[in-house]
Design a protein around this motif. Structure first.
Motif, PDB file in Angstrom:
ATOM      1  N   LEU A   1      -4.967   6.124   4.130  1.00  0.00           N
ATOM      2  CA  LEU A   1      -4.081   6.769   2.953  1.00  0.00           C
ATOM      3  C   LEU A   1      -2.658   5.914   2.741  1.00  0.00           C
ATOM      4  N   PHE A   2      -2.165   5.981   1.974  1.00  0.00           N
ATOM      5  CA  PHE A   2      -1.006   5.033   1.511  1.00  0.00           C
ATOM      6  C   PHE A   2       0.129   5.573   1.805  1.00  0.00           C
ATOM      7  N   GLU A   3       1.355   5.099   2.172  1.00  0.00           N
ATOM      8  CA  GLU A   3       2.775   5.455   2.189  1.00  0.00           C
ATOM      9  C   GLU A   3       2.983   6.112   1.011  1.00  0.00           C
ATOM     10  N   LEU A   4       3.703   7.307   1.168  1.00  0.00           N
ATOM     11  CA  LEU A   4       4.265   8.068  -0.111  1.00  0.00           C
ATOM     12  C   LEU A   4       5.535   7.853  -0.522  1.00  0.00           C
TER      13      LEU A   4
ATOM     14  N   TRP B   1       2.151  14.060   3.307  1.00  0.00           N
ATOM     15  CA  TRP B   1       0.752  14.222   3.674  1.00  0.00           C
ATOM     16  C   TRP B   1       0.709  15.200   4.491  1.00  0.00           C
ATOM     17  N   ALA B   2      -0.530  16.259   4.430  1.00  0.00           N
ATOM     18  CA  ALA B   2      -0.699  17.424   5.239  1.00  0.00           C
ATOM     19  C   ALA B   2      -0.784  16.965   6.705  1.00  0.00           C
TER      20      ALA B   2
ATOM     21  N   PHE C   1       0.605  -1.117  -0.129  1.00  0.00           N
ATOM     22  CA  PHE C   1       0.008  -0.011  -0.186  1.00  0.00           C
ATOM     23  C   PHE C   1       0.729   1.173  -0.111  1.00  0.00           C
ATOM     24  N   ARG C   2       1.704   1.402  -1.111  1.00  0.00           N
ATOM     25  CA  ARG C   2       2.427   2.572  -1.225  1.00  0.00           C
ATOM     26  C   ARG C   2       2.156   3.235  -2.593  1.00  0.00           C
ATOM     27  N   ASP C   3       2.530   4.560  -2.888  1.00  0.00           N
ATOM     28  CA  ASP C   3       2.195   5.024  -4.078  1.00  0.00           C
ATOM     29  C   ASP C   3       3.116   6.106  -4.030  1.00  0.00           C
ATOM     30  N   THR C   4       3.265   6.930  -5.514  1.00  0.00           N
ATOM     31  CA  THR C   4       4.035   7.962  -5.597  1.00  0.00           C
ATOM     32  C   THR C   4       3.422   9.366  -5.163  1.00  0.00           C
ATOM     33  N   ALA C   5       4.079  10.020  -4.413  1.00  0.00           N
ATOM     34  CA  ALA C   5       3.672  11.331  -3.941  1.00  0.00           C
ATOM     35  C   ALA C   5       3.242  12.310  -5.128  1.00  0.00           C
TER      36      ALA C   5
END
Length: 454
Positions: A167-170, A156-157, A136-140
């Protein structure tokens, strides 16, 4: 390098998968069209069933079937998907409901938790990463719009309006997302354990693959959404003539002009009505600049801030035929982007010395000549796009190159350059004034038509 890189570009109309070597040479490629979007009611635009994942599997398998080498010779995969989509996932990473297209009105509003099956809220790239790697990772760099991200820090804010655990890890472009799982290997034909690398949003990945590398070059991206882009290192807030997007180089930015919705879709739509693309391009080259007075208004999909707008052709007098219609659309694309690019340059306090053109439309010589003549600048055809940009990210992530600059130098080959004709530019300069004033006449007409036909 004893191996190859796979670039995946999951776009609005199709998924493309291409196998490259370290010099950017293509060794195999495949394209699989996406199915038509589901639009069950106004404002709702969804990708049917599991179309994104299905098309990626089909395109990847087709590219590997066309590859002379073995899947085991692949060193890594760069993954690029459509921006501005929203994917709502169950706890196991599968879809809780269909992926929301970038054209869906709901993606312009903050997420509302109404479906109890939803465990994660992510982008299309986050969803495909989960399916491809189980992580569960994604590009910022694919989080723009209403996502709760700090665009200065790419994190993330501090107080996101979506629960943080949804929300995923960026990660940054070029960083490893994970490796291909056994289930994904069966679906795609890729070797289990193959590293998968983050890219960015599709426009930024396209810019990287096209070779955009300085602020004196304007890139025209001829996709379903057409826009002019340039690059920089500052996060410009509250600009009027452009907006600031994440670039595909970590902590850099892409400045993107106002654009044309359904841009090249309009060209495809017209081609399907009129005839063969090669025939239309050859005929359009014989039509004089200005199309004997015919002009096109390109709002086939109205902008959000002016929903009353529609597409139109104006100026028929009996001289025009199918080639005039086709060329009028091409001229409208170039003239619209000329005005939008100039407005962006003025606000940035810069100017453009050259134009780079990417996307399927760049293959048209007549469109390339129109662009050069409208802009009065050399126009160069980009040889690569989002697939190459994705492969570059994989190469950087694998350590095959010292960084993005070295990777672009090694893998991006300059394409054909078209030089402007001064006499033709002067005709287009006058026509640009017409296009600048045109909305003042057509907006009242379309507003009246909208109210009369509701």
């Amino acid at each position: 390098m004893a191996g190859y890189l796979l670039g995946i570009d999951n776009g609005s109309q199709s998924t493309k998968a291409t196998v490259f070597d370290e010099h950017g040479a293509v060794h195999a490629r495949a394209r699989v069209p996406l199915r038509p979007n589901d639009t069950p009611r106004p404002g709702v635009v969804e990708h049917p069933d599991d179309d994104l994942w299905d098309s990626i599997g089909a395109a990847t398998r087709a590219a590997l079937d066309a590859f002379d080498g073995e899947p085991g010779e692949l060193l890594g995969v760069g993954l690029c998907t459509i921006r501005f989509c929203r994917a709502l996932l169950r706890a196991d990473g599968t879809l809780a409901q269909p992926v929301l297209s970038w054209m869906d009105e709901r993606v312009s509003r903050p997420y509302e938790h109404t479906n109890p099956d939803v465990r994660y809220v992510t982008t299309s790239s986050g969803y495909i990463t989960a399916r491809m790697t189980g992580r569960f990772r994604d590009t910022a760099a694919n989080y723009q719009g209403v996502w709760p991200i700090d665009t200065d820090t790419w994190a993330w804010a501090a107080d996101p309006d979506v629960p943080r655990d949804m929300l995923f890890e960026l990660v940054y472009p070029g960083e490893r997302l994970g490796t291909v799982t056994a289930e994904a290997a069966a679906h795609t034909g890729l070797p289990e354990g193959l590293p998968v690398f983050a890219t960015a949003n599709d426009k930024a990945v396209e810019a990287l693959g096209a070779g955009l590398a300085d602020d004196r070059t304007l890139l025209l991206s001829l996709g379903t959404y057409i826009a002019g882009m340039t690059t920089g290192s500052h996060n410009v807030h509250d600009a009027k003539a452009f907006w600031t997007n994440f670039a595909c180089r970590p902590r850099e930015y892409l400045y993107e002009s106002h654009g044309i919705r359904r841009g090249m879709w309009t060209v495809s739509w017209l081609r399907d009505l009129l005839g063969d693309e090669e025939w239309l391009n050859a005929g359009a080259a014989t039509v004089p600049p200005g199309c004997d007075g015919l002009v096109a208004v390109l709002d086939w999909l109205a902008p959000v801030d002016a929903p009353f707008r529609r597409g139109a052709f104006l100026g028929f007098d009996g001289r025009q035929g199918p080639f005039h219609l086709y060329r009028a659309v091409l001229e409208a694309i170039a003239l619209t982007l000329y005005a939008n690019g100039a407005a962006m340059a003025d606000e940035l306090g810069t100017g453009f010395d050259r134009v780079l053109v990417s996307g399927g439309g760049a293959g048209s010589d007549v469109l390339m000549r129109i662009v050069a003549d409208v802009f009065d600048r050399p126009a160069r055809r980009a040889q690569g796009g989002a697939e190459l940009g994705a492969a570059i990210c994989a190469g950087v992530g694998l350590g095959l190159f010292a960084g993005f600059d070295e990777a672009v130098t090694a893998m991006v080959t300059p394409g054909t350059e078209f030089r402007p004709d001064q006499a033709t530019h002067e005709r287009y300069r006058r026509l640009a004034e017409v296009y600048r004033e045109l909305p003042g006449y057509t907006d009242p007409l379309f507003t009246w038509l909208s109210s009369a036909t509701e």
